[in-house]
Design an enzyme around this catalytic site. Structure first.
Site, PDB file in Angstrom:
ATOM      1  N   MET A  30     -44.440  38.758  -8.512  1.00 36.59           N
ATOM      2  CA  MET A  30     -45.160  39.249  -7.333  1.00 36.59           C
ATOM      3  C   MET A  30     -46.629  38.837  -7.438  1.00 36.59           C
ATOM      4  O   MET A  30     -47.490  39.389  -6.757  1.00 36.59           O
ATOM      5  CB  MET A  30     -45.027  40.761  -7.219  1.00 36.59           C
ATOM      6  CG  MET A  30     -43.559  41.188  -7.033  1.00 36.59           C
ATOM      7  SD  MET A  30     -43.344  42.732  -6.149  1.00 36.59           S
ATOM      8  CE  MET A  30     -44.194  43.855  -7.224  1.00 36.59           C
ATOM      9  N   GLY A  31     -46.913  37.873  -8.322  1.00 35.43           N
ATOM     10  CA  GLY A  31     -48.268  37.352  -8.428  1.00 35.43           C
ATOM     11  C   GLY A  31     -49.189  38.227  -9.248  1.00 35.43           C
ATOM     12  O   GLY A  31     -48.765  39.118  -9.970  1.00 35.43           O
ATOM     13  N   GLY A  36     -48.044  38.079 -19.641  1.00 39.10           N
ATOM     14  CA  GLY A  36     -46.609  38.415 -19.652  1.00 39.10           C
ATOM     15  C   GLY A  36     -45.850  37.390 -18.809  1.00 39.10           C
ATOM     16  O   GLY A  36     -44.853  36.806 -19.253  1.00 39.10           O
ATOM     17  N   HIS A  37     -46.357  37.144 -17.577  1.00 41.46           N
ATOM     18  CA  HIS A  37     -45.745  36.109 -16.734  1.00 41.46           C
ATOM     19  C   HIS A  37     -45.875  34.746 -17.415  1.00 41.46           C
ATOM     20  O   HIS A  37     -44.962  33.928 -17.364  1.00 41.46           O
ATOM     21  CB  HIS A  37     -46.455  36.029 -15.368  1.00 41.46           C
ATOM     22  CG  HIS A  37     -46.394  37.295 -14.566  1.00 41.46           C
ATOM     23  ND1 HIS A  37     -47.506  38.081 -14.344  1.00 41.46           N
ATOM     24  CD2 HIS A  37     -45.376  37.899 -13.937  1.00 41.46           C
ATOM     25  CE1 HIS A  37     -47.165  39.115 -13.603  1.00 41.46           C
ATOM     26  NE2 HIS A  37     -45.886  39.039 -13.337  1.00 41.46           N
ATOM     27  N   GLN A  61     -39.122  46.359  -1.780  1.00 40.05           N
ATOM     28  CA  GLN A  61     -38.940  47.136  -3.012  1.00 40.05           C
ATOM     29  C   GLN A  61     -39.993  48.232  -3.206  1.00 40.05           C
ATOM     30  O   GLN A  61     -40.065  48.863  -4.241  1.00 40.05           O
ATOM     31  CB  GLN A  61     -38.864  46.215  -4.224  1.00 40.05           C
ATOM     32  CG  GLN A  61     -40.157  45.513  -4.600  1.00 40.05           C
ATOM     33  CD  GLN A  61     -39.924  44.460  -5.679  1.00 40.05           C
ATOM     34  OE1 GLN A  61     -39.327  43.427  -5.435  1.00 40.05           O
ATOM     35  NE2 GLN A  61     -40.402  44.721  -6.891  1.00 40.05           N
ATOM     36  N   ASP A 150     -39.585  45.410 -17.695  1.00 40.59           N
ATOM     37  CA  ASP A 150     -38.745  45.995 -16.649  1.00 40.59           C
ATOM     38  C   ASP A 150     -37.296  45.917 -17.121  1.00 40.59           C
ATOM     39  O   ASP A 150     -36.481  45.166 -16.573  1.00 40.59           O
ATOM     40  CB  ASP A 150     -38.932  45.234 -15.336  1.00 40.59           C
ATOM     41  CG  ASP A 150     -40.348  45.363 -14.822  1.00 40.59           C
ATOM     42  OD1 ASP A 150     -40.742  46.471 -14.462  1.00 40.59           O
ATOM     43  OD2 ASP A 150     -41.075  44.350 -14.820  1.00 40.59           O
ATOM     44  N   ARG A 187     -50.529  46.100 -12.641  1.00 37.45           N
ATOM     45  CA  ARG A 187     -51.050  47.414 -12.229  1.00 37.45           C
ATOM     46  C   ARG A 187     -52.117  47.952 -13.191  1.00 37.45           C
ATOM     47  O   ARG A 187     -52.789  48.923 -12.860  1.00 37.45           O
ATOM     48  CB  ARG A 187     -49.906  48.416 -12.082  1.00 37.45           C
ATOM     49  CG  ARG A 187     -49.025  48.127 -10.864  1.00 37.45           C
ATOM     50  CD  ARG A 187     -48.044  49.250 -10.564  1.00 37.45           C
ATOM     51  NE  ARG A 187     -47.421  49.082  -9.270  1.00 37.45           N
ATOM     52  CZ  ARG A 187     -46.205  48.566  -9.055  1.00 37.45           C
ATOM     53  NH1 ARG A 187     -45.467  48.176 -10.072  1.00 37.45           N
ATOM     54  NH2 ARG A 187     -45.723  48.452  -7.821  1.00 37.45           N
TER      55      ARG A 187
HETATM   56  O1  PAF Z   1     -40.587  42.127 -11.549  1.00 41.01           O
HETATM   57  C1  PAF Z   1     -41.111  41.770 -10.473  1.00 41.01           C
HETATM   58  O2  PAF Z   1     -42.251  41.304 -10.439  1.00 41.01           O
HETATM   59  C2  PAF Z   1     -40.329  41.920  -9.190  1.00 41.01           C
HETATM   60  O3  PAF Z   1     -39.544  43.067  -9.197  1.00 41.01           O
HETATM   61  C3  PAF Z   1     -39.461  40.680  -8.855  1.00 41.01           C
HETATM   62  C4  PAF Z   1     -38.379  40.455  -9.894  1.00 41.01           C
HETATM   63  C5  PAF Z   1     -40.348  39.448  -8.759  1.00 41.01           C
HETATM   64  C6  PAF Z   1     -38.768  40.876  -7.499  1.00 41.01           C
HETATM   65  O4  PAF Z   1     -39.695  41.032  -6.464  1.00 41.01           O
END
Ligand code: PAF
Length: 280
Positions: A30-31, A36-37, A61, A150, A187
């Site tokens: 989600m940018g 981590g990403h 979501q 997550d 966050r």
């Molecule tokens: O983990 C996230 O950032 C979101 O839940 C995902 C998997 C990109 C779906 O919108």
């Protein structure tokens, strides 16, 4: 690296890569990317020829009182970061591109979503499953990478892929932490300096939980109780949940026994943070 906003453009590019015999990875995000990403993109790059990063703050979501409008966004910074890590394509659609007028098909799961985050965020996993299955259909990746922070989301996506026979390998990657232990999260930027200090109670409690297990605690309820008591020593923290569940079914368990997920969601001020450890 290219940045595209339409499904048609992604499909054309991916088709051309596959025609050339190249493997394709997807890193859904989600940018407001952090290390981590970054660890997901790096692993995807090592294991595949091409890497697509999707950046989409998925409205479906978020619940009505959640942080959709204030969720942090910075496409310019994210693009530079993706480029530096060798990503090949950013897919950054507008909500209307993903959810056209009259959109009415959803992916909903009846198991795994009832515990943990599913209890306090009732619409969340339907939104996640719907958008992730759409992304899988759009990109048709060979592999997709998700963070273990997550952990429930990861278990749900693996289950969905299995249930719906989606031809993608789902790969989980370890939690990445700040130097002082706080799990990296977009966050975290909501936290004031005082809250940032208080937020350390999450990772400290994860360490306590791991130690209790290593020291021989076999009763999952006692383990959870001791972890809750530790969180309660921090006046700025408010527990949403702390639970020990089976790592595959997400059902609560009484005994400390692998595969087990010990997960927590804790409010620090208005910010809801999650953390976990896995006994595998
Ligand atoms: O983990 C996230 O950032 C979101 O839940 C995902 C998997 C990109 C779906 O919108």
């Amino acid at each position: 690296m290219q940045i595209v906003g339409t499904i048609k453009e992604v499909r054309e590019l991916v088709k051309s890569w596959k025609k050339a015999g190249e493997t394709v990875a997807l890193v859904p995000t989600m940018g407001y990317l952090h290390e981590g990403h970054g660890s997901l993109i790096e692993k995807a790059k090592k294991e595949n020829d091409k890497v697509v990063v999707s950046i989409f703050v998925n409205p479906m979501q978020f619940g009505p009182n959640e942080d959709l409008a204030s969720y942090p966004r910075d496409l310019e910074k994210d693009s530079a970061y993706c480029q530096s890590l060798g990503a090949d394509l950013i897919f950054h659609p507008e909500p209307e591109e993903m959810y056209h007028e009259g959109f009415s098909s959803y992916v909903d799961m009846s198991v795994l979503t009832e515990e943990l985050c599913g209890l306090s965020r009732p619409v969340h996993f339907r939104g996640v499953c719907t958008v992730v299955s759409k992304l899988f259909h759009i990109v048709q990746p060979d592999r997709a990478y998700f963070g273990e922070k997550d952990a429930q989301q990861l278990a749900i996506i693996k289950h969905m892929v299995d249930d719906l026979n989606i031809d993608v390998e789902v790969i989980g990657c370890p939690i990445v932490r700040e130097d002082d232990g706080l799990a990296k999260s977009s966050r975290n930027t909501y936290l004031s300096p005082e809250e940032r200090k208080a937020a350390l109670i999450l990772s400290k409690t994860i360490e306590l939980g791991k130690k209790l297990v290593a020291d021989g605690e076999t009763d999952a309820e006692k383990l959870v109780q001791k972890m809750k008591e530790n969180i309660e020593t921090e006046p700025m923290a408010r527990i949403d949940y702390v639970k020990a569940v089976n790592g595959l079914t997400m059902q609560q368990q009484k005994e400390v026994k692998a595969p087990m997920l010990v997960a927590m969601a804790v409010y620090i001020g208005k910010t809801r943070l999650i953390d976990n450890f896995i006994l595998s």
